[in-house]
Design an enzyme around this catalytic site. Structure first.
Site, short mmCIF file in Angstrom:
data_model
loop_
_atom_site.label_atom_id
_atom_site.label_comp_id
_atom_site.label_asym_id
_atom_site.label_seq_id
_atom_site.Cartn_x
_atom_site.Cartn_y
_atom_site.Cartn_z
N SER A 184 0.83 -1.21 0.00
CA SER A 184 0.00 0.00 0.00
C SER A 184 0.85 1.25 0.00
O SER A 184 1.99 1.25 0.48
CB SER A 184 -0.94 0.00 1.21
OG SER A 184 -0.25 0.47 2.34
N LYS A 185 0.27 2.31 -0.56
CA LYS A 185 0.98 3.58 -0.63
C LYS A 185 1.29 4.07 0.77
O LYS A 185 2.34 4.60 1.05
CB LYS A 185 0.10 4.62 -1.33
CG LYS A 185 -0.27 4.23 -2.73
CD LYS A 185 -1.26 5.21 -3.34
CE LYS A 185 -1.85 4.61 -4.60
NZ LYS A 185 -2.91 5.38 -5.20
N ARG A 186 0.30 3.88 1.64
CA ARG A 186 0.44 4.43 2.98
C ARG A 186 1.58 3.75 3.74
O ARG A 186 2.42 4.39 4.34
CB ARG A 186 -0.88 4.29 3.73
CG ARG A 186 -1.09 5.27 4.83
CD ARG A 186 -2.58 5.46 5.14
NE ARG A 186 -3.42 4.35 4.72
CZ ARG A 186 -3.70 3.28 5.47
NH1 ARG A 186 -3.20 3.18 6.68
NH2 ARG A 186 -4.47 2.33 5.01
#
Ligand code: GLU
Length: 472
Positions: A240-242
């Site tokens: 995930s980007k986060r």
């Protein structure tokens, strides 16, 4: 002819997983002479940003695959509302006037399993219409059958899927602010754009049942579905980007000097393999070999570490593509990098090609040509500490000066003639040829590794060699 769509939401940069979805759609369409549609799912005004949209285009353009048609969902809300209206008129949707709880504005955020609100579901059409006309806000919901109806479909990757409608909540089609939801907008567009195959991430597998209800409700044969396995990090967590930051951005690979189609090759191997398990494949070979049957259900791992964001398989594939690509194309890609790095591009094209051809057998990325390759293009290159040690070997400097004097009169200046002269000098002085070879390489390139030393002499040319040997 298939019509497929890639439908990114502009809520961040182009993620490796999204890029893979795009590539699989593209390959499927190209293989079957179909149409690739780019549909920007930009209905979520609170989360969309122009910056993200720009970076998605950036990433997609870099992949150099292109697309055939393009739409923005935000420009099509009338169509989405019209189709929602059809569902309402058919009695397949109803208005829910329950005042919105600002802290729980989506079905997913409700606490506990919520399926429907009997009071609202059973409002008479007259009363519903009257309250709407009076301006009371409402959410339009799908009236999901509560009679033991079972929805079924065959996913081209995950196989037979079924779910009882009794387990599905009366999901929203249009929000109280008039905005169609993802489910409504997506299905309306899929119908209007005559999409034949929906190829998307596995995280949408469960949504498909809701979509089947909408397709069915609008009297349309649903498209075929193929859901793609999740991408996971080496520790097994969902990519995930986060959590993983720039590692998952396509631009990380672009900026590291990857070739777009080598990266496409890498993306393909995340969850798919051809029948013969080949890994290195050109774009043409990928189109030829691609099939939905080769997509695996198991999650695919993208490898990276804290120190190195690049997956070693991607690096290896890139080096294979570098070695195999037409030299003119390699030159076309290296040239702008050299210009940006302030390195002079050799005027003699044949000479430039020859340099690239020798160097590419040792390099992994385009960036290597302007970092590790500086000495092949400019006299202004750093001397690595290990190379300095070779130059500091006893007698090395004096030997290099003597070598320069002897090479000056070598009219041939071929690998063979240089080797003969160098070995002759070593024999005369009673030193190992390796000492002079290592010192010469260090002087000529600032490095201790690289192409064969005699190749380096010839690649650099006599003038440069003499200058560099004499200035040590
Ligand atoms: N905009 C959705 C996403 O980015 C598209 C899902 C779909 O392909 O239907 O996940």
């Amino acid at each position: 002819m298939p019509r497929v769509r890639f439908a990114p939401s502009p809520t961040g940069y182009l993620h490796i997983g999204s890029a893979r979805t795009y590539v699989f759609n593209w390959l499927y369409a190209r293989k079957h002479k179909g149409t690739v549609i780019l549909r920007i799912d930009d209905t979520d005004v609170d989360r969309n940003t122009e910056e993200s949209l720009a970076s998605i285009y950036d990433g997609l353009r870099w992949l150099e695959l292109g697309w055939d048609e393009e739409y923005r969902q935000s420009e099509r809300t009338e169509l989405h509302r019209r189709m929602a209206q059809v569902l309402l008129e058919k009695g397949l949707a109803y208005r829910d006037f329950t005042p919105a709880d600002p802290t729980k504005d989506s079905d997913a955020e409700r606490s506990g399993p919520w399926l429907f609100n009997p009071e609202m579901r059973n409002l008479s059409p007259e009363e519903s219409a009257r309250r709407a006309a009076a301006g009371e806000p409402f959410v339009l919901r799908f009236r999901v059958p509560r009679n033991g109806h079972v929805l079924r479909f065959h996913d081209r990757v995950y196989g037979f899927q079924e779910r009882a409608t009794g387990e599905i909540e009366d999901f929203a089609l249009v929000r109280s602010n008039g905005q169609p939801t993802y489910h409504m907008a997506s299905c309306a567009d899929d119908i209007d754009l005559r999409i034949t195959h929906i190829i998307r991430g596995q995280d949408h597998l469960a949504n498909t049942f809701k979509h089947l209800l909408i397709f069915e409700g609008l009297g349309v044969q649903p498209p075929e579905f193929a859901h793609l396995p999740l991408l996971i990090a080496p520790d097994g967590s969902k990519l995930s980007k986060r959590r993983h930051g720039a590692v998952v951005s396509v631009t990380t690979y672009r900026d590291a000097g990857f070739l777009p189609h080598a990266f496409v090759n890498f993306l393909c191997l995340l969850g798919w393999s051809p029948k013969d398990n080949r890994e290195y494949m050109t774009l043409t070979e990928l189109i030829e070999a691609f099939n939905l049957e080769g997509i695996k259900r198991a999650n695919a791992v993208v490898n990276f570490t804290d120190k190195d964001p690049l997956d070693p398989k991607a690096v290896w594939l890139n080096s294979q593509h570098l070695r195999a690509m037409p030299i003119e194309e390699l030159a076309r890609r290296v040239r702008p990098l050299m210009e940006r790095a302030g390195l002079p591009v050799p005027g003699d094209e044949a000479h430039f090609y020859r340099l690239l051809d020798v160097l590419r057998t040792r390099y992994q990325t385009l960036n290597d040509f302007v970092t590790r390759g500086i000495a092949y293009f400019s006299d202004d290159y750093p001397i690595e500490p290990a190379a300095l040690e070779k130059l500091n070997a006893p007698g090395a400097r004096e030997l290099l000066h003597e070598l320069a004097d002897r090479l000056e009169t070598d009219a041939e200046f071929s690998e063979q003639s240089v080797e003969n002269i160098l070995r002759g000098l070593a024999a005369e002085r009673g030193v190992k040829a390796g000492l002079i070879i290592n010192a010469a390489r260090a002087a000529l390139t600032g490095q201790t590794v690289g192409p064969s030393a005699f190749t380096v002499f010839v690649m650099l040319g006599k003038d440069r060699v003499l200058r560099r040997l004499r200035r040590v």
